[in-house]
Design a protein around this motif. Structure first.
Motif, PDB file in Angstrom:
ATOM      1  N   GLY A  54       0.863  -1.225  -0.018  1.00  0.00           N
ATOM      2  CA  GLY A  54       0.102  -0.080   0.076  1.00  0.00           C
ATOM      3  C   GLY A  54       0.984   1.403  -0.070  1.00  0.00           C
ATOM      4  O   GLY A  54       0.370   2.507  -0.359  1.00  0.00           O
ATOM      5  N   LEU A  55       2.050   1.086   0.426  1.00  0.00           N
ATOM      6  CA  LEU A  55       2.911   2.289   0.534  1.00  0.00           C
ATOM      7  C   LEU A  55       3.303   2.921  -0.898  1.00  0.00           C
ATOM      8  O   LEU A  55       3.473   4.042  -1.078  1.00  0.00           O
ATOM      9  N   ILE A  56       3.201   1.937  -1.931  1.00  0.00           N
ATOM     10  CA  ILE A  56       3.403   2.445  -3.361  1.00  0.00           C
ATOM     11  C   ILE A  56       2.141   2.348  -4.192  1.00  0.00           C
ATOM     12  O   ILE A  56       2.403   2.324  -5.281  1.00  0.00           O
ATOM     13  N   GLU A  57       1.174   2.209  -3.604  1.00  0.00           N
ATOM     14  CA  GLU A  57      -0.168   2.170  -4.500  1.00  0.00           C
ATOM     15  C   GLU A  57      -0.094   3.064  -5.521  1.00  0.00           C
ATOM     16  O   GLU A  57      -0.832   2.639  -6.632  1.00  0.00           O
ATOM     17  N   PRO A  58       0.045   4.379  -5.445  1.00  0.00           N
ATOM     18  CA  PRO A  58       0.135   5.108  -6.846  1.00  0.00           C
ATOM     19  C   PRO A  58       0.709   4.717  -7.949  1.00  0.00           C
ATOM     20  O   PRO A  58       0.605   4.905  -8.911  1.00  0.00           O
ATOM     21  N   ALA A  59       2.163   4.195  -7.695  1.00  0.00           N
ATOM     22  CA  ALA A  59       2.845   3.800  -8.584  1.00  0.00           C
ATOM     23  C   ALA A  59       2.276   2.391  -9.100  1.00  0.00           C
ATOM     24  O   ALA A  59       2.560   2.159 -10.369  1.00  0.00           O
ATOM     25  N   VAL A  60       1.756   1.287  -8.166  1.00  0.00           N
ATOM     26  CA  VAL A  60       0.838   0.237  -8.834  1.00  0.00           C
ATOM     27  C   VAL A  60      -0.128   0.656  -9.736  1.00  0.00           C
ATOM     28  O   VAL A  60      -0.377   0.020 -11.075  1.00  0.00           O
ATOM     29  N   LYS A  61      -0.876   1.586  -9.231  1.00  0.00           N
ATOM     30  CA  LYS A  61      -2.184   2.063 -10.129  1.00  0.00           C
ATOM     31  C   LYS A  61      -1.606   2.851 -11.557  1.00  0.00           C
ATOM     32  O   LYS A  61      -2.260   2.102 -12.418  1.00  0.00           O
ATOM     33  N   ALA A  62      -0.688   3.348 -11.549  1.00  0.00           N
ATOM     34  CA  ALA A  62      -0.201   3.983 -12.814  1.00  0.00           C
ATOM     35  C   ALA A  62       0.298   2.893 -13.714  1.00  0.00           C
ATOM     36  O   ALA A  62       0.380   2.799 -14.851  1.00  0.00           O
ATOM     37  N   ALA A  63       1.131   1.876 -12.970  1.00  0.00           N
ATOM     38  CA  ALA A  63       1.829   0.697 -13.850  1.00  0.00           C
ATOM     39  C   ALA A  63       0.950  -0.028 -14.662  1.00  0.00           C
ATOM     40  O   ALA A  63       0.639  -0.336 -15.685  1.00  0.00           O
ATOM     41  N   LEU A  64      -0.460  -0.382 -13.590  1.00  0.00           N
ATOM     42  CA  LEU A  64      -1.505  -1.340 -14.200  1.00  0.00           C
ATOM     43  C   LEU A  64      -2.229  -0.360 -15.380  1.00  0.00           C
ATOM     44  O   LEU A  64      -2.799  -1.066 -16.475  1.00  0.00           O
ATOM     45  N   ALA A  65      -2.243   0.864 -15.278  1.00  0.00           N
ATOM     46  CA  ALA A  65      -3.094   1.669 -16.139  1.00  0.00           C
ATOM     47  C   ALA A  65      -2.420   1.918 -17.314  1.00  0.00           C
ATOM     48  O   ALA A  65      -2.994   2.005 -18.579  1.00  0.00           O
ATOM     49  N   SER A  66      -0.877   1.981 -17.303  1.00  0.00           N
ATOM     50  CA  SER A  66      -0.173   2.154 -18.592  1.00  0.00           C
ATOM     51  C   SER A  66       0.184   0.777 -19.191  1.00  0.00           C
ATOM     52  O   SER A  66       0.732   0.851 -20.355  1.00  0.00           O
ATOM     53  N   SER A  67       0.106  -0.254 -18.654  1.00  0.00           N
ATOM     54  CA  SER A  67       0.306  -1.637 -19.288  1.00  0.00           C
ATOM     55  C   SER A  67      -0.394  -1.874 -20.434  1.00  0.00           C
ATOM     56  O   SER A  67      -1.863  -1.815 -20.381  1.00  0.00           O
ATOM     57  N   SER A  68       0.289  -2.525 -21.423  1.00  0.00           N
ATOM     58  CA  SER A  68      -0.477  -2.876 -22.681  1.00  0.00           C
ATOM     59  C   SER A  68      -0.850  -4.425 -22.591  1.00  0.00           C
ATOM     60  O   SER A  68      -1.775  -4.766 -23.303  1.00  0.00           O
ATOM     61  N   ALA A  69      -0.420  -4.979 -21.547  1.00  0.00           N
ATOM     62  CA  ALA A  69      -0.979  -6.312 -21.384  1.00  0.00           C
ATOM     63  C   ALA A  69      -1.883  -6.310 -19.967  1.00  0.00           C
ATOM     64  O   ALA A  69      -1.813  -5.486 -19.091  1.00  0.00           O
ATOM     65  N   GLU A  70      -2.822  -7.390 -19.849  1.00  0.00           N
ATOM     66  CA  GLU A  70      -3.427  -7.653 -18.666  1.00  0.00           C
ATOM     67  C   GLU A  70      -2.473  -8.307 -17.470  1.00  0.00           C
ATOM     68  O   GLU A  70      -2.302  -9.410 -17.440  1.00  0.00           O
ATOM     69  N   GLU A  71      -1.873  -7.403 -16.758  1.00  0.00           N
ATOM     70  CA  GLU A  71      -0.996  -7.803 -15.557  1.00  0.00           C
ATOM     71  C   GLU A  71      -1.724  -8.115 -14.513  1.00  0.00           C
ATOM     72  O   GLU A  71      -2.577  -7.426 -14.154  1.00  0.00           O
ATOM     73  N   ILE A  72      -1.085  -8.897 -13.774  1.00  0.00           N
ATOM     74  CA  ILE A  72      -1.568  -9.336 -12.298  1.00  0.00           C
ATOM     75  C   ILE A  72      -1.002  -8.356 -11.325  1.00  0.00           C
ATOM     76  O   ILE A  72       0.104  -8.065 -11.323  1.00  0.00           O
ATOM     77  N   ARG A  73      -2.176  -7.778 -10.593  1.00  0.00           N
ATOM     78  CA  ARG A  73      -1.598  -6.861  -9.700  1.00  0.00           C
ATOM     79  C   ARG A  73      -0.157  -7.388  -8.565  1.00  0.00           C
ATOM     80  O   ARG A  73       0.406  -6.785  -8.392  1.00  0.00           O
ATOM     81  N   ASP A  74      -0.675  -8.636  -8.210  1.00  0.00           N
ATOM     82  CA  ASP A  74       0.384  -8.908  -7.319  1.00  0.00           C
ATOM     83  C   ASP A  74       1.997  -9.007  -7.866  1.00  0.00           C
ATOM     84  O   ASP A  74       2.905  -8.820  -7.253  1.00  0.00           O
ATOM     85  N   GLN A  75       1.902  -9.333  -9.109  1.00  0.00           N
ATOM     86  CA  GLN A  75       3.040  -9.188  -9.824  1.00  0.00           C
ATOM     87  C   GLN A  75       3.838  -8.009 -10.010  1.00  0.00           C
ATOM     88  O   GLN A  75       4.794  -7.801  -9.900  1.00  0.00           O
ATOM     89  N   VAL A  76       2.774  -6.871 -10.427  1.00  0.00           N
ATOM     90  CA  VAL A  76       3.524  -5.619 -10.571  1.00  0.00           C
ATOM     91  C   VAL A  76       3.821  -5.234  -9.224  1.00  0.00           C
ATOM     92  O   VAL A  76       5.030  -4.597  -8.987  1.00  0.00           O
ATOM     93  N   GLN A  77       3.072  -5.583  -8.010  1.00  0.00           N
ATOM     94  CA  GLN A  77       3.571  -5.056  -6.708  1.00  0.00           C
ATOM     95  C   GLN A  77       4.700  -5.621  -6.289  1.00  0.00           C
ATOM     96  O   GLN A  77       5.772  -4.793  -5.969  1.00  0.00           O
ATOM     97  N   VAL A  78       5.327  -6.904  -6.589  1.00  0.00           N
ATOM     98  CA  VAL A  78       6.358  -7.309  -6.240  1.00  0.00           C
ATOM     99  C   VAL A  78       7.629  -6.655  -7.252  1.00  0.00           C
ATOM    100  O   VAL A  78       8.665  -6.554  -6.602  1.00  0.00           O
ATOM    101  N   ARG A  79       7.281  -6.724  -8.338  1.00  0.00           N
ATOM    102  CA  ARG A  79       8.151  -6.010  -9.175  1.00  0.00           C
ATOM    103  C   ARG A  79       8.568  -4.766  -8.802  1.00  0.00           C
ATOM    104  O   ARG A  79       9.914  -4.283  -8.695  1.00  0.00           O
TER     105      ARG A  79
END
Length: 709
Positions: free
Chosen positions: A219-244
């Motif tokens: 949750g500390l980096i939630e804005p970055a996670v949301k931005a990454a999911l929004a800009s991703s060209s593929a359907e990425e899994i949130r958990d994978q984006v968070q750990v990355r």
């Protein structure tokens, strides 16, 4: 540089063992070094990830790397909880207590609700644990929080309050919850800590530890996670984006940044634990952008011609491009499924040999040693060896065993006789020799050995390459990001195909051709459309191209006329070179830099634009994409035409092969676009004078030889 060589972030789950394939709400690990992503992996269950972490931490230790292992569940409970349960305030004693009592099967079935009931009975009144999947089961575990006083221990830790975490470690069911993750996760950490001598922050001194465990919260980096999911060209899994992103951010911290974060904890953290990064979320979010491995920009004078050079021979122009350009694309790691057509940024090394064990190449019968001339009879032992189902025992000397193609050779077997050469009654086999020792078998590693480089850096990956990578145990490869090419057509005379063309107007043929050609080369394209003869509009288009692309291709406006705005703007920027190349068709080629991005200003004539792209832009862009400089493959064939050529320029004729001879298009006029479609390649005529008669050898270069790879 970070105080840690490697960071691994673990997104935990208290659920049952998951099926094959990446899934959300499962266990994910993300690994990063120096702000660069290394890998993100999906794990089916807690048993699997514990084994993976064992191997990972052992390998990092063997490599001499210091590891920060961060887990997304609480490392401790509110003040007073540990003493009530264990008789001591030591949170690590509580880890041991939980490890002695938790039962967690291979399928993920566990007794966490029973254990929570046992703990609740140590406290007066209701709670502190609550939440369960059934109203009626576990009577000492409340279904809802209502009625729990939290007067013996607080509901939340100081870390939860400071980080504004969304759930209490006492909540075991109903989202959002971390309570069940804590009960199933802390026993695993207890075992890993003991096996790898890990120090736990902030409970212990971590200065000298080669492995440090820390608690984190995505949750500390939630804005970055949301931005990454929004800009991703593929359907990425949130958990994978968070750990990355978390692994990337933590590994990008400087030693001083990390020291500040790890020292900035209250007294209660020594018992309750603390969420790493609390109060420093902005710094973590900033670091999620990562330190992408990106080559340096090209210099503004990389296209400058030597003093005194006016007309530039083709070979000299190509040498200048090859010597002055370099790779401009960043590095990323992708799965094999996403790697086709990508350029290898790093030569991959085999994880294991292929074949991994000696095996049989045929269906037949295996035994030890070769056999000489004449008949042979060998008794059979019971059982067989098949691919994926090895024989567990040993084959005695003088005996044979049934083996199927691809089976690992059983102990005591080094030779196989072909099934068609054998007669068997089920108890013995009979066959005629001679049979050489080792016949019909494959040696371990006879194709590839573990640790061997399997493919060179710069290779464009093919389906066969992906098969090889998979066979030697590789699931991900480091590749270059695709070169991104912006394409612009210029000129008031151009209209879009299909539109109404007025007097003096022509349809834009170059842009569709160049965009398709770039995609055929394996590049990504940015279509910036038709730009009129207006300098301000063209400047804005070049600005966008420089910001969003690695290379810009323009057609038209590259000479020195009143309406040649491409060359005029490049001159204004101080980075324009007009290469007057001794070439037909083509000659003027405007080369320059705009905002640090190279610009190839192609002639407006479609025939000349194609030739200049194939001869000059194609090898240059291949080099910038990371695939290296490549020469088109041509071969000599007899001419089916006659031609007399003057000295001074290299010429390229549209051509095709029929009946083993090279035909050329009926007209050399640069305006005859139909000749490009008619042709299958180009005939290259050298710089000097030449007279060709039918039957003379000429160099034919097929269009296909210009493609990337």
């Amino acid at each position: 540089m970070s105080a840690f060589d490697t960071v691994v972030v673990v997104d935990w789950s208290a659920g049952k063992r998951q099926p094959e394939g990446p899934r959300k709400d499962a266990i994910w690990t993300g690994v990063a070094r120096a702000g660069r992503d290394v890998a993100q992996d999906y794990h089916r269950g807690r048993r699997e990830v514990e084994a993976w972490l064992d191997d990972f931490l052992a390998a990092e230790n063997a490599a001499g790397r210091r590891v920060l292992a961060a887990f997304d569940f609480p490392f401790g409970y509110p003040s007073g909880f540990a003493r009530r349960v264990t008789g001591t305030d030591d949170p690590l004693a509580l880890w041991s207590w939980l490890n002695d009592r938790i039962i967690d099967s291979e399928t993920g079935e566990n007794n966490r609700f029973d254990l929570a009931e046992e703990i609740n009975r140590l406290f007066p009144g209701e709670g502190p644990f609550w939440g369960k999947p059934s109203v009626d089961r576990w009577p000492d575990l409340p279904y809802r929080k209502a009625g729990i006083a939290y007067d013996v221990v607080p509901e939340r830790r100081q870390a939860d309050l400071a980080a504004k975490a969304s759930s209490s470690c006492f909540q075991l069911f109903f989202n959002p919850t971390v309570g069940s993750q804590t009960l199933t996760g802390l026993p695993v950490l207890h075992r890993l800590r003991q096996r790898h001598a890990a120090a736990v922050w902030p409970f212990e001194d971590t200065e000298a530890a080669s492995v440090v465990f820390a608690e984190i919260w995505p949750g500390l980096i939630e804005p970055a996670v949301k931005a990454a999911l929004a800009s991703s060209s593929a359907e990425e899994i949130r958990d994978q984006v968070q750990v990355r992103l978390l692994a990337r951010a933590l590994s990008a911290l400087t030693p001083s940044d990390l020291r500040v974060m790890m020292a900035d904890v209250p007294h209660e953290a020594r018992e309750e634990a603390w969420i790493l990064g609390t109060g420093h979320a902005d710094m973590l979010i900033e670091k999620t952008s990562g330190a992408q491995l990106t080559p340096p920009p090209l210099s503004n004078d990389c296209f400058a011609l030597p003093q005194g050079v006016d007309w530039t021979p083709v070979d000299q122009a190509l040498r200048l491009l090859r010597d002055r350009l370099h790779v401009v694309t960043a590095v990323e790691e992708v799965s094999l499924e996403a790697a086709l057509g990508r350029v290898l940024a790093e030569a991959p090394v085999a994880k294991r040999s292929n074949p991994p064990q000696p095996n049989t190449a045929v269906d037949g019968y295996g035994f030890a040693g070769g056999r000489g001339e004449g008949p042979h009879i060998l008794p059979l032992i019971e059982g067989r060896a098949a691919a994926g189902v090895p024989f567990a025992g040993q084959v005695p000397a003088g005996y044979a065993i049934r083996v199927l193609t691809g089976a690992a050779l059983p102990e005591g077997v080094d030779t196989v006789v072909l099934e068609e050469d054998v007669r068997s009654d089920g108890a013995a086999i009979a066959f005629f020799g001679p049979l050489k020792g080792g016949a019909n078998t494959r040696k371990a590693g006879e194709d590839v050995t573990a640790g061997e480089v399997i493919l060179p850096e710069g290779r464009v990956l093919t389906p066969a390459d992906l098969a090889l990578a998979s066979a030697v145990g590789l699931a991900r490869l480091k590749v270059r990001k695709p070169l991104r090419v912006a394409v612009i057509s210029t000129g008031d005379e151009l209209v879009e195909p299909g539109a109404e063309a007025g007097l003096g107007q022509i349809y834009d043929a170059n842009r569709p051709m160049l965009l398709a050609l770039m995609r055929q080369f394996g590049f990504e394209t940015l279509d910036l459309g038709r730009i009129p003869d207006d300098r301000a509009t063209l400047r804005a288009a070049l600005d966008r191209a420089a910001a969003e692309a690695d290379v810009v291709l323009t057609s038209g406006g590259a000479s020195a006329g009143d309406e040649d705005h491409v060359s005029a703007l490049l001159r204004e920027a101080g980075a324009m070179q007009e290469w007057r190349i001794a070439l037909k068709p083509g000659r003027p080629l405007a080369l320059g830099m705009w905002g640090g991005t190279p610009v190839f200003g192609l002639p407006g004539n479609p025939v000349a634009a194609l030739v200049c792209t194939l001869i000059f832009a194609r090898p240059a862009m291949g080099l910038m994409a990371g695939a290296g400089w490549s020469e088109p493959l041509g071969f000599d064939l007899p001419a089916a035409f006659a031609k007399r050529k003057k000295p001074g320029r290299r010429e390229y004729l549209r051509a095709r092969v029929r009946a083993g001879q090279v035909e050329v298009f009926k007209s050399e006029g640069s305006g005859r676009i139909s000749g490009l479609s008619w042709a299958e390649g180009l005939v290259e005529l050298p710089d000097g004078a030449l007279e060709i008669t039918p039957g003379d050898p000429v160099r034919f270069i097929p269009y296909a030889s210009f493609t990337l790879g």
